[in-house]
Design a protein around this motif. Structure first.
Motif, PDB file in Angstrom:
ATOM      1  N   PHE A 115      18.498  79.366  17.410  1.00 19.68           N
ATOM      2  CA  PHE A 115      18.481  78.590  18.006  1.00 19.68           C
ATOM      3  C   PHE A 115      20.341  77.463  17.662  1.00 19.68           C
ATOM      4  CE2 PHE A 115      19.625  73.648  19.489  1.00 19.68           C
ATOM      5  CZ  PHE A 115      18.773  73.687  20.999  1.00 19.68           C
ATOM      6  N   ILE A 116      20.742  77.191  17.043  1.00 25.61           N
ATOM      7  CA  ILE A 116      22.018  76.800  16.213  1.00 25.61           C
ATOM      8  C   ILE A 116      23.216  78.241  15.938  1.00 25.61           C
ATOM      9  CG2 ILE A 116      23.555  76.452  14.102  1.00 25.61           C
ATOM     10  CD1 ILE A 116      21.112  74.224  13.158  1.00 25.61           C
ATOM     11  N   SER A 117      22.551  79.023  16.232  1.00 27.57           N
ATOM     12  CA  SER A 117      23.418  80.255  16.169  1.00 27.57           C
ATOM     13  C   SER A 117      24.065  80.804  17.054  1.00 27.57           C
ATOM     14  CB  SER A 117      22.934  81.658  15.488  1.00 27.57           C
ATOM     15  OG  SER A 117      24.239  82.491  15.141  1.00 27.57           O
ATOM     16  N   ARG A 118      22.927  80.735  18.325  1.00 22.57           N
ATOM     17  CA  ARG A 118      23.376  81.060  20.147  1.00 22.57           C
ATOM     18  C   ARG A 118      24.487  80.046  20.419  1.00 22.57           C
ATOM     19  NH1 ARG A 118      18.023  80.006  22.439  1.00 22.57           N
ATOM     20  NH2 ARG A 118      19.139  79.716  24.369  1.00 22.57           N
ATOM     21  N   MET A 119      24.096  78.605  20.000  1.00 24.57           N
ATOM     22  CA  MET A 119      24.931  77.480  20.472  1.00 24.57           C
ATOM     23  C   MET A 119      26.572  77.541  20.274  1.00 24.57           C
ATOM     24  SD  MET A 119      24.760  73.454  19.665  1.00 24.57           S
ATOM     25  CE  MET A 119      25.607  72.095  20.128  1.00 24.57           C
ATOM     26  N   ARG A 120      26.364  78.013  18.732  1.00 25.14           N
ATOM     27  CA  ARG A 120      27.884  77.811  17.817  1.00 25.14           C
ATOM     28  C   ARG A 120      28.712  79.183  18.905  1.00 25.14           C
ATOM     29  NH1 ARG A 120      27.022  79.937  12.983  1.00 25.14           N
ATOM     30  NH2 ARG A 120      29.112  80.226  13.088  1.00 25.14           N
ATOM     31  N   THR A 121      27.323  80.410  19.189  1.00 22.08           N
ATOM     32  CA  THR A 121      28.724  81.817  20.173  1.00 22.08           C
ATOM     33  C   THR A 121      28.772  81.415  20.981  1.00 22.08           C
ATOM     34  OG1 THR A 121      26.808  83.002  18.732  1.00 22.08           O
ATOM     35  CG2 THR A 121      27.496  84.025  20.501  1.00 22.08           C
ATOM     36  N   HIS A 122      27.849  80.183  22.140  1.00 22.98           N
ATOM     37  CA  HIS A 122      28.220  79.912  23.879  1.00 22.98           C
ATOM     38  C   HIS A 122      29.848  79.266  23.975  1.00 22.98           C
ATOM     39  CE1 HIS A 122      25.656  82.107  25.267  1.00 22.98           C
ATOM     40  NE2 HIS A 122      24.384  82.033  24.823  1.00 22.98           N
ATOM     41  N   LEU A 123      29.886  78.104  22.096  1.00 19.85           N
ATOM     42  CA  LEU A 123      30.646  77.331  22.373  1.00 19.85           C
ATOM     43  C   LEU A 123      32.584  78.041  21.826  1.00 19.85           C
ATOM     44  CD1 LEU A 123      29.319  73.835  20.966  1.00 19.85           C
ATOM     45  CD2 LEU A 123      29.780  74.830  23.592  1.00 19.85           C
ATOM     46  N   GLY A 124      31.459  79.129  20.869  1.00 17.24           N
ATOM     47  CA  GLY A 124      32.513  79.564  20.515  1.00 17.24           C
ATOM     48  C   GLY A 124      33.439  78.524  19.173  1.00 17.24           C
ATOM     49  N   ILE A 125      32.333  78.453  18.159  1.00 20.12           N
ATOM     50  CA  ILE A 125      32.958  77.525  17.082  1.00 20.12           C
ATOM     51  C   ILE A 125      32.076  77.478  16.565  1.00 20.12           C
ATOM     52  CG2 ILE A 125      33.430  75.502  18.384  1.00 20.12           C
ATOM     53  CD1 ILE A 125      31.141  74.613  17.456  1.00 20.12           C
ATOM     54  N   LEU A 126      32.471  77.271  14.893  1.00 20.03           N
ATOM     55  CA  LEU A 126      32.489  77.814  13.708  1.00 20.03           C
ATOM     56  C   LEU A 126      31.632  76.000  13.108  1.00 20.03           C
ATOM     57  CD1 LEU A 126      36.148  78.081  11.689  1.00 20.03           C
ATOM     58  CD2 LEU A 126      34.399  79.905  12.318  1.00 20.03           C
ATOM     59  N   ASP A 127      30.958  77.165  12.120  1.00 23.50           N
ATOM     60  CA  ASP A 127      29.603  76.139  11.996  1.00 23.50           C
ATOM     61  C   ASP A 127      30.131  74.426  11.375  1.00 23.50           C
ATOM     62  OD1 ASP A 127      26.680  76.151  11.647  1.00 23.50           O
ATOM     63  OD2 ASP A 127      26.768  75.382   8.907  1.00 23.50           O
ATOM     64  N   ILE A 128      31.901  74.999  10.653  1.00 20.55           N
ATOM     65  CA  ILE A 128      31.770  73.404  10.563  1.00 20.55           C
ATOM     66  C   ILE A 128      32.383  72.699  11.336  1.00 20.55           C
ATOM     67  CG2 ILE A 128      34.674  74.536  10.165  1.00 20.55           C
ATOM     68  CD1 ILE A 128      34.756  73.116   7.605  1.00 20.55           C
ATOM     69  N   HIS A 129      32.292  73.079  12.895  1.00 22.62           N
ATOM     70  CA  HIS A 129      32.459  72.003  13.710  1.00 22.62           C
ATOM     71  C   HIS A 129      31.527  71.771  14.663  1.00 22.62           C
ATOM     72  CE1 HIS A 129      37.241  74.416  13.552  1.00 22.62           C
ATOM     73  NE2 HIS A 129      36.886  73.418  12.582  1.00 22.62           N
ATOM     74  N   LEU A 130      30.261  72.239  13.832  1.00 26.35           N
ATOM     75  CA  LEU A 130      29.199  71.469  14.543  1.00 26.35           C
ATOM     76  C   LEU A 130      28.712  69.825  13.838  1.00 26.35           C
ATOM     77  CD1 LEU A 130      26.783  72.042  16.855  1.00 26.35           C
ATOM     78  CD2 LEU A 130      25.458  73.189  14.975  1.00 26.35           C
ATOM     79  N   LEU A 131      28.109  69.135  14.393  1.00 23.57           N
ATOM     80  CA  LEU A 131      27.944  68.241  13.622  1.00 23.57           C
ATOM     81  C   LEU A 131      26.580  67.965  13.473  1.00 23.57           C
ATOM     82  CD1 LEU A 131      27.958  64.660  12.502  1.00 23.57           C
ATOM     83  CD2 LEU A 131      29.074  64.343  15.211  1.00 23.57           C
ATOM     84  N   ARG A 132      25.546  68.084  13.201  1.00 29.44           N
ATOM     85  CA  ARG A 132      24.183  67.645  13.689  1.00 29.44           C
ATOM     86  C   ARG A 132      23.370  65.772  12.688  1.00 29.44           C
ATOM     87  NH1 ARG A 132      25.326  72.499  10.985  1.00 29.44           N
ATOM     88  NH2 ARG A 132      24.434  74.240  11.156  1.00 29.44           N
ATOM     89  N   CYS A 133      23.537  65.867  13.786  1.00 32.23           N
ATOM     90  CA  CYS A 133      22.454  63.264  13.811  1.00 32.23           C
ATOM     91  C   CYS A 133      21.622  63.493  14.464  1.00 32.23           C
ATOM     92  CB  CYS A 133      24.358  62.979  14.225  1.00 32.23           C
ATOM     93  SG  CYS A 133      24.359  63.362  15.790  1.00 32.23           S
ATOM     94  N   THR A 134      21.263  61.768  14.270  1.00 34.83           N
ATOM     95  CA  THR A 134      20.163  61.968  15.395  1.00 34.83           C
ATOM     96  C   THR A 134      21.120  60.539  15.487  1.00 34.83           C
ATOM     97  OG1 THR A 134      18.925  61.833  13.144  1.00 34.83           O
ATOM     98  CG2 THR A 134      18.282  59.854  14.222  1.00 34.83           C
ATOM     99  N   ASN A 135      20.645  60.301  16.814  1.00 32.84           N
ATOM    100  CA  ASN A 135      21.179  59.036  17.659  1.00 32.84           C
ATOM    101  C   ASN A 135      20.051  57.874  17.592  1.00 32.84           C
ATOM    102  OD1 ASN A 135      23.311  60.350  19.442  1.00 32.84           O
ATOM    103  ND2 ASN A 135      22.175  60.937  21.014  1.00 32.84           N
ATOM    104  N   TYR A 136      20.947  56.420  17.796  1.00 33.40           N
ATOM    105  CA  TYR A 136      20.128  54.865  17.576  1.00 33.40           C
ATOM    106  C   TYR A 136      19.170  55.741  18.682  1.00 33.40           C
ATOM    107  CZ  TYR A 136      22.487  53.904  13.523  1.00 33.40           C
ATOM    108  OH  TYR A 136      23.140  52.887  12.408  1.00 33.40           O
TER     109      TYR A 136
END
Length: 330
Positions: free
Chosen positions: A237-258
């Motif tokens: 899922f993460i790999s597909r997200m990065r591919t479609h946005l054309g970004i590196l893994d370092i440019h993907l923030l994983r977090c939890t919202n309040y």
């Protein structure tokens, strides 16, 4: 590895003693360090950046904005209106709203100190349907180029695109008061297994237009409640997200919202922060707000430059003809 993923934990009860108390002290110390690192990175001298938060309806954009501001200020407030629709994909935000630091820092505990730094202006807008069509791209181009006045309704803009395309330059002229986007954050919820691939492609395309190349980042929220417990499926899922946005893994923030499940009692409209959420967000924003990452502005040839180029080409053609006649004309 990208931005470090923090495992969500329930808040520590300060009435507990021993290890729990030490853990909370350590988390608060790490949060303070993460904020200090962010302040050092963004500095005081440069122009504050303008960040656009993009996503589909009900994806949690407003929740992320509230989370981002809470992580900076140290206390949660409802800056962007958030709706709870039980996964129906509805949304509260129906227009373009801008949150400047003068607005969201004024209630911070250390407002005088924080106000000196170049915290960004945050552009919030209603969710965009998962489409990669002409209307969607024109809407994104108008937003990213800073031609949409604040508080404009997205539905009105789309109607003008469909009905008054020839008048768009007059309806939405470039103005100094508007915000030209310096960063794009595309937000996706880990609780939803369906990626908005069409919209992601449209945003990626519009971020690299003929005039400007805008740095893009991804934010994956709800990592505390992903749609799957299978590691391979989650990584795909993460790999597909990065591919479609054309970004590196370092440019993907994983977090939890309040949100309602992790916010404690309301006290005068303010809720206590959870350092484990703040740390991930602050570290991610340190990368996103890095002033060394810049927008590429493509220079367009002026009319005089075009005319001069045409004249030189014509002179070259005439010269070549003259030489040909001299050599072979007899």
């Amino acid at each position: 590895m990208g931005f470090q993923q923090s495992v969500f934990k329930k808040p520590v009860d300060m009435n507990d003693l021993g290890d729990n108390s030490n853990e909370e002290i350590n988390l608060k110390k790490r949060r303070k360090e993460a904020l200090e690192e962010l302040l050092k990175r963004i500095g005081k001298e440069n122009r504050p950046l303008n960040i656009a938060i993009i996503g589909t309806p009900g994806s949690g954009k407003s929740s992320f904005i509230n989370t981002l501001i809470a992580s900076i200020t140290g206390e949660w407030r409802s800056h962007a209106m958030v709706g709870c629709f039980g996964g129906l994909g509805l949304q509260k935000t129906k227009h373009i709203a801008t949150y400047r630091k003068e607005k969201y820092l004024k209630h911070a505990k250390d407002v005088k100190h924080l106000m000196k730094f170049n915290f960004p202006a945050i552009l919030d807008m209603s969710g965009i349907d998962d489409a990669n069509d002409r209307d969607t791209k024109m809407l994104l181009d108008l937003v990213f180029s800073g031609r949409i006045p604040e508080n404009s309704k997205i539905s009105d803009i789309l109607q003008n695109i469909r009905q008054n395309e020839e008048e768009l330059n007059n309806l939405y002229p470039l103005a100094k008061s508007n915000i030209r986007v310096d960063r794009i954050i595309f937000l996706v919820s880990a609780a939803n297994p369906s990626l908005p691939e069409n919209l992601m492609q449209a945003v990626h395309s519009s971020s690299t237009s003929r005039r400007r190349d805008i740095p893009m980042f991804g934010v994956l929220t709800k990592i505390d409640d992903p749609f799957t417990s299978e590691k391979n499926e989650y990584q795909e899922f993460i790999s597909r997200m990065r591919t479609h946005l054309g970004i590196l893994d370092i440019h993907l923030l994983r977090c939890t919202n309040y949100c309602d499940v992790n916010l404690e009692e309301i006290k005068d409209g303010i809720r206590n922060n959870l350092p484990e959420i703040d740390i991930s967000v602050l570290r991610g924003m340190k990368q996103i707000l890095d002033p060394s990452i810049t927008v590429t502005e493509y220079k367009r040839a002026t009319l005089n430059q075009v005319d001069a180029g045409g004249i030189l080409m014509l002179a070259f053609v005439i010269l070549m003809i003259a030489i040909f006649i001299m050599l072979f004309g007899k």
